[in-house]
Design an enzyme around this catalytic site. Sequence first.
Site, PDB file in Angstrom:
ATOM      1  N   ASP A 184       0.872  -1.172   0.000  1.00  0.00           N
ATOM      2  CA  ASP A 184       0.000   0.000   0.000  1.00  0.00           C
ATOM      3  C   ASP A 184       0.915   1.230   0.000  1.00  0.00           C
ATOM      4  O   ASP A 184       2.130   1.120   0.184  1.00  0.00           O
ATOM      5  CB  ASP A 184      -0.965   0.001   1.186  1.00  0.00           C
ATOM      6  CG  ASP A 184      -2.177   0.879   0.893  1.00  0.00           C
ATOM      7  OD1 ASP A 184      -2.120   1.662  -0.083  1.00  0.00           O
ATOM      8  OD2 ASP A 184      -3.174   0.802   1.621  1.00  0.00           O
TER       9      ASP A 184
HETATM   10  C1  BGC Z   1      -4.945   3.284  -0.037  1.00  0.00           C
HETATM   11  C2  BGC Z   1      -5.066   2.264  -1.137  1.00  0.00           C
HETATM   12  C3  BGC Z   1      -4.919   2.943  -2.478  1.00  0.00           C
HETATM   13  C4  BGC Z   1      -3.568   3.630  -2.501  1.00  0.00           C
HETATM   14  C5  BGC Z   1      -3.248   4.287  -3.826  1.00  0.00           C
HETATM   15  C6  BGC Z   1      -3.720   4.149  -0.174  1.00  0.00           C
HETATM   16  O1  BGC Z   1      -3.740   5.225   0.691  1.00  0.00           O
HETATM   17  O2  BGC Z   1      -4.954   2.630   1.216  1.00  0.00           O
HETATM   18  O3  BGC Z   1      -6.286   1.593  -1.038  1.00  0.00           O
HETATM   19  O4  BGC Z   1      -5.064   2.023  -3.499  1.00  0.00           O
HETATM   20  O5  BGC Z   1      -3.537   4.613  -1.494  1.00  0.00           O
HETATM   21  O6  BGC Z   1      -3.969   5.428  -4.025  1.00  0.00           O
END
Ligand code: BGC
Length: 756
Positions: free
Chosen positions: A287
């Site tokens: 993530d």
């Molecule tokens: C989120 C993810 C997301 C990623 C990219 C993160 O803050 O937890 O779910 O896909 O950002 O934007």
Amino acid sequence: MRCKLVILSLLLMISVRLSAQSLSKTKLEAKVDSVLSLMTLEEKIGQMVQYSASWDVTGPPTAGNENRLENLKRGLVGSMLNVTGVKATKEAQRLNMENSRLKIPLIFGYDVIHGYKTLFPIPLGESASWDLDIMERTARAAARESAAAGIGWTFAPMVDVSRDARWGRIMEGAGEDPFLVAKIGVARVKGFQTDDLTSPTAIAACAKHFAGYGFAEAGRDYNTVNLGMSELHNTILPPFKAAADAGVLTFMNSFNEIDGIPSTGNPYLQREILKEEWNYKGFIVSDWGSISEMIAHGVAENHKEAAYIALTAGSDMDMEGNAYETSIEDLIKEGRVSETLVDDAVKRILRVKFQLGLFDDPYKYCDAKAEKKELYSKENQQLSLEAGKKSIVLLKNENALLPIASKVKTIAVIGPLADDNDSPLGNWRGQGVSNSAVSVLEGIRRYAPKGTKVTYAKGADLSIGERSFLKHMTINETDTSGFGKAVETAKEADLVILVVGEDAFQTGEARSQTDIGFAGVQDELIKVVYKANSNVVMVLMNGRPMDISWSAANIPTILESWLLGSQHGNAVAEVLFGKYNPSGKLPVSFPRSVGQEPLYYNQKNTGRPGPIEDVTYSHYVDERRDALYPFGYGLSYTTFKYDNISLSASSFSEGEPLTVTVSVTNTGKLDGEEVVQLYLRDLVASTTRPIKELKGFEKVFIKAGETKKVIFTIDRELLSFYTRNKKWEAESGDFKVFVGGNSVDVLEASFKYKNE
Ligand code: BGC
């Protein structure tokens, strides 16, 4: 060197001729291996790096990003996120393809959570449709739009089981039940990926967040998660397993820790379970920054240690963590990690790129004509409307205020969200254009019969000032100056449609709340309007289950409309005026009080289930313990009666499944759809089991007066769970089976299962 380039060119020529789809597994592996064999260590590590596009790839790089642009040109970047549109993705791909040595295509990822430009209902809302077909179709449409705009990979579906209304991201999932979340996750994966990954409209999906993210303690985002093995295996992992079995191309790990180990650095989850036990061949992206966040978690001293932990644990790609690119080479040189770990990660990434056909055509998603045609098309608007109305849940309809009767001549539309064109788009809105949704007021004006007067008063603002994805929002806590007009407008009407709930930016990532009631002055507004005219239909707009206890006790009619996307107001109006008979059912329990959270129907019995006369049983002394509106609940403009539950036998064993039959009669005057739900209870097992577990459902259309038989099959697999032996098995014993239109009002029967 020359020789290697010749081999590569030959290889690329072969790959043009063979579509990736027709590749047999061995051919695919051979291709992956041969590309890998050409790569330097630096290039391999590059494939494991994902940058965000907060820098301008088409112009001169912004200060501090020169290095990144250089890395892109040198083929040291495997993927980018947040680059959108044909022009930008094509340019980034061109910089990579025309300058890098090996010309390995980039893959562009983006959060296409419930639509790219056309917004469909937020995932929690759409899950209330219990309609797998519509969910597959909206994912398909979202994929078509994204693919036409350069995107080959969505970070969806989120398959985190989530049971805590305080957690803002509950809006992004499919609710509290692992069986439902798994079915919906699979439908969405199919919609994004299709059966033909090489199709120009198929994009890679991503099962996230692996794992446990939805169980953040006290509903506070990014918080610690503490759970046992039984909960992990029986509740959290099944939707991920289902997505893996359905062929989801990627996984994303999660920000949280479980039992002291951040998921990003958890080898049990990523290596043992996903890659070994489940034999998963796709790749895991971290993530955002979750590799380097292991420093803040306090398990890594610096980026290098974080990279070490994540890589050995099985994280394949570093999303904006700045850990892999800076550290892996050193770790290998120092002999702390073997290059085979890097090879494994890179092979997984290359495999996905081959499967999508990116080696055949790196510009596969860069078709400017398709971009013009697909985005925000009429068909997608129509689909958004269809999904929207199916997602609406009728919670209460006393005095049959709905559907709106023809005798209603003046309708007052009141509330801070009534004419809101923006909140329906939700928080994860892709490239949705601000204020582009149809508001409830606009929908009502469009659908109201001729001669009906529609009046409007906002009553109050919900927020003050700027609202956006990253910034805190300020709630209006004091300004009630619009109440007077709202009261007057209500008094002069035959019926009030009161539109209240949550702003889009009250829900989603980092939007945890301790108070899940109506924010700001809405409570007061509801009460003054109701006092002025008690013929109130409350239309809720929200991304989480809210505490609506006062309204549930007083307001005659309540319609849950979530945040339905581009066509919100039209979908609501079709239900209000009876053009569509509501059929949605809650995928999450609505609490009586925030103090009950996390609240879910599939709880354990405990050793003191009660109720008994004394206080010493599991309950609250100041509130009931059950839900205000339970999981699976939702009304229709017609009524359904369940009877004649019967089993094909009173006991069964492996190889001879049991069938459960029930009759469902539409006892009202309108045709309608009903979600018939099957639940099981394992009475005595090697570990404690939930008091009810959803194990089947069918959405059936039943004409007024008609009876339909619904048949479910129960087999060994359905009874299996992660037992005390730490494996999935079905145990012999007594079971209860329940069938009904929600998780509480059910018919019941019993059977025995013999594990022979
Ligand atoms: C989120 C993810 C997301 C990623 C990219 C993160 O803050 O937890 O779910 O896909 O950002 O934007």
